[in-house]
Design a protein around this motif. Structure first.
Motif, PDB file in Angstrom:
ATOM      1  N   ILE A 119       0.910  -1.231   0.056  1.00  0.00           N
ATOM      2  CA  ILE A 119       0.136  -0.191   0.009  1.00  0.00           C
ATOM      3  C   ILE A 119       0.809   1.367  -0.012  1.00  0.00           C
ATOM      4  O   ILE A 119       1.333   1.938   0.928  1.00  0.00           O
ATOM      5  CB  ILE A 119      -0.957  -0.129   1.048  1.00  0.00           C
ATOM      6  N   ILE A 120       1.295   1.624  -1.302  1.00  0.00           N
ATOM      7  CA  ILE A 120       2.211   2.828  -1.381  1.00  0.00           C
ATOM      8  C   ILE A 120       1.613   3.716  -2.399  1.00  0.00           C
ATOM      9  O   ILE A 120       1.097   3.159  -3.273  1.00  0.00           O
ATOM     10  CB  ILE A 120       3.654   2.540  -1.353  1.00  0.00           C
ATOM     11  N   SER A 121       2.110   4.903  -2.603  1.00  0.00           N
ATOM     12  CA  SER A 121       1.613   5.511  -3.806  1.00  0.00           C
ATOM     13  C   SER A 121       2.594   5.594  -4.959  1.00  0.00           C
ATOM     14  O   SER A 121       3.622   5.324  -4.727  1.00  0.00           O
ATOM     15  CB  SER A 121       1.252   7.019  -3.427  1.00  0.00           C
ATOM     16  N   GLU A 122       1.949   5.890  -6.072  1.00  0.00           N
ATOM     17  CA  GLU A 122       2.655   5.855  -7.309  1.00  0.00           C
ATOM     18  C   GLU A 122       2.242   7.226  -8.186  1.00  0.00           C
ATOM     19  O   GLU A 122       1.255   7.321  -8.347  1.00  0.00           O
ATOM     20  CB  GLU A 122       2.421   4.679  -8.091  1.00  0.00           C
ATOM     21  N   VAL A 123       3.565   7.607  -8.867  1.00  0.00           N
ATOM     22  CA  VAL A 123       3.032   8.771  -9.604  1.00  0.00           C
ATOM     23  C   VAL A 123       3.073   8.480 -11.061  1.00  0.00           C
ATOM     24  O   VAL A 123       3.694   7.582 -11.711  1.00  0.00           O
ATOM     25  CB  VAL A 123       4.384   9.584  -9.619  1.00  0.00           C
ATOM     26  N   MET A 124       1.965   9.000 -11.687  1.00  0.00           N
ATOM     27  CA  MET A 124       1.758   8.887 -13.249  1.00  0.00           C
ATOM     28  C   MET A 124       2.474   9.814 -13.828  1.00  0.00           C
ATOM     29  O   MET A 124       1.916  10.982 -13.797  1.00  0.00           O
ATOM     30  CB  MET A 124       0.189   8.659 -13.295  1.00  0.00           C
ATOM     31  N   GLU A 125       3.696   9.462 -14.280  1.00  0.00           N
ATOM     32  CA  GLU A 125       4.391  10.598 -14.840  1.00  0.00           C
ATOM     33  C   GLU A 125       3.771  11.392 -15.823  1.00  0.00           C
ATOM     34  O   GLU A 125       4.320  12.691 -15.798  1.00  0.00           O
ATOM     35  CB  GLU A 125       5.699   9.905 -15.358  1.00  0.00           C
ATOM     36  N   GLU A 126       2.905  10.857 -16.633  1.00  0.00           N
ATOM     37  CA  GLU A 126       2.470  11.717 -17.863  1.00  0.00           C
ATOM     38  C   GLU A 126       1.519  12.592 -17.449  1.00  0.00           C
ATOM     39  O   GLU A 126       1.356  13.761 -18.131  1.00  0.00           O
ATOM     40  CB  GLU A 126       2.039  10.695 -19.099  1.00  0.00           C
ATOM     41  N   ARG A 166     -23.312   4.024   5.676  1.00  0.00           N
ATOM     42  CA  ARG A 166     -22.383   3.234   4.830  1.00  0.00           C
ATOM     43  C   ARG A 166     -21.067   3.674   4.854  1.00  0.00           C
ATOM     44  O   ARG A 166     -20.481   4.943   4.603  1.00  0.00           O
ATOM     45  CB  ARG A 166     -22.831   3.590   3.479  1.00  0.00           C
ATOM     46  N   VAL A 167     -20.148   2.722   5.254  1.00  0.00           N
ATOM     47  CA  VAL A 167     -18.637   3.244   5.608  1.00  0.00           C
ATOM     48  C   VAL A 167     -17.841   2.993   4.661  1.00  0.00           C
ATOM     49  O   VAL A 167     -17.941   1.654   4.106  1.00  0.00           O
ATOM     50  CB  VAL A 167     -18.342   2.524   7.045  1.00  0.00           C
ATOM     51  N   ILE A 168     -16.996   3.638   3.964  1.00  0.00           N
ATOM     52  CA  ILE A 168     -15.858   3.350   3.405  1.00  0.00           C
ATOM     53  C   ILE A 168     -14.499   3.654   3.877  1.00  0.00           C
ATOM     54  O   ILE A 168     -14.233   4.551   4.723  1.00  0.00           O
ATOM     55  CB  ILE A 168     -15.898   4.385   2.055  1.00  0.00           C
ATOM     56  N   ARG A 169     -13.536   2.623   3.795  1.00  0.00           N
ATOM     57  CA  ARG A 169     -12.515   2.418   4.670  1.00  0.00           C
ATOM     58  C   ARG A 169     -11.355   2.929   3.779  1.00  0.00           C
ATOM     59  O   ARG A 169     -10.979   2.622   2.465  1.00  0.00           O
ATOM     60  CB  ARG A 169     -11.827   1.107   5.200  1.00  0.00           C
ATOM     61  N   THR A 170     -10.525   3.870   4.557  1.00  0.00           N
ATOM     62  CA  THR A 170      -9.434   4.537   3.932  1.00  0.00           C
ATOM     63  C   THR A 170      -8.226   4.129   4.882  1.00  0.00           C
ATOM     64  O   THR A 170      -8.393   4.171   5.932  1.00  0.00           O
ATOM     65  CB  THR A 170      -9.351   5.994   3.301  1.00  0.00           C
ATOM     66  N   MET A 171      -6.940   4.182   4.436  1.00  0.00           N
ATOM     67  CA  MET A 171      -6.019   3.875   5.210  1.00  0.00           C
ATOM     68  C   MET A 171      -5.793   5.044   6.269  1.00  0.00           C
ATOM     69  O   MET A 171      -5.450   4.871   7.567  1.00  0.00           O
ATOM     70  CB  MET A 171      -4.435   3.607   4.593  1.00  0.00           C
ATOM     71  N   CYS A 204       7.676   5.504   1.865  1.00  0.00           N
ATOM     72  CA  CYS A 204       6.394   5.613   1.712  1.00  0.00           C
ATOM     73  C   CYS A 204       5.630   4.978   2.909  1.00  0.00           C
ATOM     74  O   CYS A 204       5.965   3.683   2.620  1.00  0.00           O
ATOM     75  CB  CYS A 204       5.754   5.762   0.312  1.00  0.00           C
ATOM     76  N   ALA A 205       4.557   5.563   3.715  1.00  0.00           N
ATOM     77  CA  ALA A 205       4.014   4.770   4.849  1.00  0.00           C
ATOM     78  C   ALA A 205       2.635   4.337   4.092  1.00  0.00           C
ATOM     79  O   ALA A 205       1.925   3.351   4.894  1.00  0.00           O
ATOM     80  CB  ALA A 205       3.849   5.277   5.799  1.00  0.00           C
ATOM     81  N   GLY A 206       2.127   4.931   3.095  1.00  0.00           N
ATOM     82  CA  GLY A 206       0.897   4.628   2.502  1.00  0.00           C
ATOM     83  C   GLY A 206      -0.077   5.316   3.061  1.00  0.00           C
ATOM     84  O   GLY A 206      -1.341   4.772   3.298  1.00  0.00           O
ATOM     85  N   CYS A 207      -0.137   6.465   3.277  1.00  0.00           N
ATOM     86  CA  CYS A 207      -1.382   7.445   3.734  1.00  0.00           C
ATOM     87  C   CYS A 207      -2.309   7.910   2.975  1.00  0.00           C
ATOM     88  O   CYS A 207      -3.488   8.050   2.902  1.00  0.00           O
ATOM     89  CB  CYS A 207      -0.807   8.562   4.856  1.00  0.00           C
ATOM     90  N   GLY A 208      -1.837   8.233   1.731  1.00  0.00           N
ATOM     91  CA  GLY A 208      -2.367   8.699   0.465  1.00  0.00           C
ATOM     92  C   GLY A 208      -2.652   9.975   0.565  1.00  0.00           C
ATOM     93  O   GLY A 208      -3.464  10.646  -0.351  1.00  0.00           O
TER      94      GLY A 208
END
Lengths: 158, 595
Positions: free
Chosen positions: B376-383, B486-491, B417-421
């Motif tokens: 669970i880490i973030s990624e950059v879409m370079e374009e 209705r719960v949506i989970r995020t990190m 990266c710790a994955g907080c988003g």
């Protein structure tokens, strides 16, 4: 035994102190005795003890405090307030207690007399011939027993 | 210490300062300034001839000025390395006319005035912060008279006096007449547990240090009159109570109450006025010497190091651990650990325990030679990246780098990266994707949850660590709350993108809740600060569009607050009920047009 009626009254006193005079935080007192050990009034008169006053407030015995003369022994030097490790405004608290006592007509007779003196003459103590004689000896001019300006200002204020 | 100095795989940099540190777990680059010693470290045998020849006399810092040293010196007998060093700001200089006596005295010719400060770069995998403490200076407590009266000393100075290797050879002499005092007092909590002067926390070590001192004194001078002015004796460690009782049994007088005034008489004896709170009597004690048990402050370098490494501090100014119970030696940033008083005031035993734990934690990361990172880490879409640098700004872990000047796309460091988003939520160009919590995944969840009768639903975003766990806790505790949540989970609540909220309202949600850990308790250092700012921003936008901002709520709910979760949901239900169908349909058309 403390009757329940009295307890509410004591609680009212604490509330009053907190709301009207902004002196809170007595409950954080951990009874270290710094106030009592540094107090110049306590050195002269063992009956006076700022630590005990704070303790009695914490233990909801404020009413009996107002009835006693001890709160009037404080010399308002602010040593205790400056040094209190818990930052309790001890001197301000005692002043507030005195105000409450006066409002309830519980001040010692001397205090009222002195207040009247200030109101009528603008002086903390009355001047008489004896003072003038002493001043004359020291080569000083005599003083008017009444400070008109102070009296006028006090009247305007009230 | 000598073991460390001799170990083939430990490099010890003394007289050195950390200039700068960059990188991430496994790849830290530390820039170190090694100050010139002016004595060849490997050749000096510490014979001391140079110091004998040196004409400069200065107070000895190690003995707190109770003895003197020369400008060329060894700071203390067990110092590692044992080589002498020159304090160049005190030295008269290597000019034969002026001085240069040490160069003449040194047979081995190891004094070199041509040495200069060196800058060294070390690559390290993990870091242990053990920068120690600063003692409290009690001068401001004027009632105790420290610095006004010579016979009032700090516990640290007293420690040097009763040390066999100290300036008085272990005799606790009083400074004015060098005589052994007949009576001695100790004042506790000097600079500790005070809201007004010193620090509000308990310094942890002073009670036991005083008890130890009383035992040492009683052992050597059984007739000495010893008084301890205390408030509470905190003898909570293993064997501590036993020592305390031994001290009492040996006749040490424990008086509950702090001195109010200390005065000096013509014989330099001290008159200590104290309110004995046990008897409510004002007592005056005549003492030959008074020792102030001073507290512990964070080291001066703490703040600088905190900025350099991106660490957190407690309100007291000590380093903040990642978790007070489960990760007591870890920093929130991976690969950094704490040991000793840098983290909190503690005694030797606790420091050794923590240091052992810290090194074990470091070895656990290092021994494999590689690091397993979470998926669970973030990624950059370079374009898509426009190199604005917003992500760099919001990342709590400094895991993103972006060359804004040369317009190069941002790069996420997978190890850091710790994955907080938060970056993904903040990116204005949607150029960052958060793996396993992608925008598409969350948007689809929003759409699915609001597909049927959206006007009856409460849309809630909950962070994995606190709010979602809080919901779980409400469940296992069988606390009732409205069933239409209705719960949506995020990190992390920092992951909740503005777009998710707008999409919710567009799909007919009457109310939206964003929830996370309490401020200060965020599991991603401080990512929820960004949540707070973002929600504020969205609410302002809502007001501008003519939507009631109350329809978007923010709540901090911890994992233990199941009841609070239920209450928040009940409040949300009230808010939901107040939103009319008409209002919802207006919002939906307005937002659809805008899109």
């Amino acid at each position: 035994m403390v009757d329940s009626n009295l307890q509410t009254e004591d609680r009212d006193v604490l509330q009053d102190l907190a709301e009207r005079y902004g002196v809170e935080g007595v409950r954080s007192c951990y009874a270290c005795g710094t106030c009592a050990a540094g107090c110049p009034a306590r050195r002269v008169n063992p009956a006076y003890n700022p630590r005990k006053i704070i303790r009695m407030l914490v233990l909801n015995e404020a009413k009996s405090l107002l009835e006693k003369d001890t709160i009037w022994l404080c010399s308002s030097c602010y040593t205790c307030q400056e040094r209190c490790p818990q930052g309790i405004k001890i001197t301000d608290l005692i002043t507030a207690l005195r105000n409450l006592a006066v409002q309830q007509g519980r001040s010692p007779s001397g205090v009222g007399m002195q207040a009247n003196l200030v109101r009528s003459q603008g002086r903390l103590y009355a001047l008489d011939e004896f003072d003038d004689k002493k001043r004359k000896k020291a080569g000083l001019p005599s003083l008017s027993p009444q400070i008109e300006e102070a009296v006028r200002l006090l009247k305007e204020e009230s | 210490m000598t073991d460390v100095g001799r170990h083939p795989r430990i490099t010890l940099y003394t007289m050195s300062e950390l200039l700068d540190i960059k990188g991430y777990v496994g790849n830290f680059d530390a820039r170190i300034l090694k100050k010139a010693r002016y004595v060849k470290e490997n050749e000096c045998t510490a014979c001391g001839e140079c110091a004998k020849a040196c004409p400069v006399i200065r107070p000895d810092e190690f003995n707190l000025g109770l003895s003197s040293r020369k400008a060329i010196y060894s700071p203390f007998p067990q110092a590692v390395p044992s080589a002498y060093a020159i304090n160049i700001s005190e030295c008269l200089g290597n000019n034969p006319v002026v001085c240069g006596k040490c160069v003449e005295a040194c047979d081995k010719k190891c004094i070199d005035f041509h040495m200069s400060d060196q800058e060294i770069v070390e690559k390290v995998g993990t870091i242990i912060v053990a920068t120690g403490l600063e003692p409290y200076d009690p001068t401001e407590l004027d009632e105790y008279g420290y610095t006004r009266f010579q016979n009032v000393v700090t516990s640290l100075e007293f420690e040097r006096l009763i040390n066999a290797g100290g300036p008085s050879g272990g005799d606790p002499v009083r400074p004015t007449d060098k005589k052994i005092p007949k009576s001695i007092g100790f004042v506790q909590c000097v600079g500790s547990r005070s809201a007004s002067r010193g620090a509000a926390y308990c310094s942890n070590i002073c009670c036991m240090n005083t008890i130890k001192s009383t035992l040492v004194l009683k052992e050597h001078y059984p007739d000495m009159d010893i008084k301890v002015f205390y408030l509470d004796i905190r003898a909570f460690g293993k064997g501590f109570e036993d020592l305390y009782m031994r001290s009492r049994r040996l006749g040490v007088n424990y008086i509950r109450g702090f001195p109010g005034t200390v005065e000096e008489d013509e014989n330099k004896n001290l008159r200590v006025t104290v309110e004995n709170t046990a008897s409510s009597k004002l007592e005056i004690h005549e003492l030959d010497m008074l020792v102030l048990a001073i507290g512990i402050k964070p080291a001066e370098s703490t703040r600088k190091l905190q900025e350099m490494l991106g660490l957190q501090l407690t309100p007291d100014g000590f380093f903040l651990e990642a978790h007070p119970k489960l990760q007591p030696v870890d920093a929130a940033t991976r690969g950094i650990f704490y040991a000793g008083c840098a983290e909190a005031p503690k005694d030797i035993k606790e420091s050794v325990t923590q240091a052992s734990a810290a090194s074990a934690r470091a070895i656990r990361l290092m021994h494999k030679g590689h690091i397993t990172s979470e998926p669970i880490i973030s990624e950059v879409m370079e374009e898509r990246c426009k190199s604005c640098g917003r992500c760099v700004e919001v990342c709590p872990y400094k895991a993103i780098t972006c060359d804004v000047k040369n317009k190069k796309p941002a790069v996420v460091n997978a190890a850091a990266c710790a994955g907080c988003g938060t970056c993904a939520a903040e990116c204005p160009f949607d150029a960052i994707e958060m793996n396993h919590f992608t925008s598409i995944q969350i948007m689809n969840q929003v759409n699915a949850l609001l597909e049927e009768k959206p006007q009856e639903k409460i849309l809630a975003f909950a962070c994995n660590w606190c709010s979602y766990a809080g919901a779980d806790y409400a469940g296992v505790s069988r606390i009732q709350y409205p069933a239409n949540v209705r719960v949506i989970r995020t990190m992390c609540s920092g992951r909740v993108d503005e777009d998710f909220i707008w999409e919710g309202f567009r799909k007919g949600a009457p109310v939206v809740l964003v929830s996370g850990c309490h401020i200060g308790d965020c599991h991603y250092i401080n990512a929820n600060h960004w949540t707070e700012k973002r929600i504020e921003k969205v609410r302002k936008k809502m007001a501008k569009l003519g939507l009631r901002p109350e329809r978007l709520q923010l709540a901090w709910i911890s994992a233990a607050e199941g009841a609070r979760f239920a209450n928040v949901m009940k409040e949300m239900e009230k808010l939901r009920a107040a939103v009319t169908e008409n209002e919802i349909s207006q919002t939906v058309t307005l937002l659809k047009e805008k899109k």
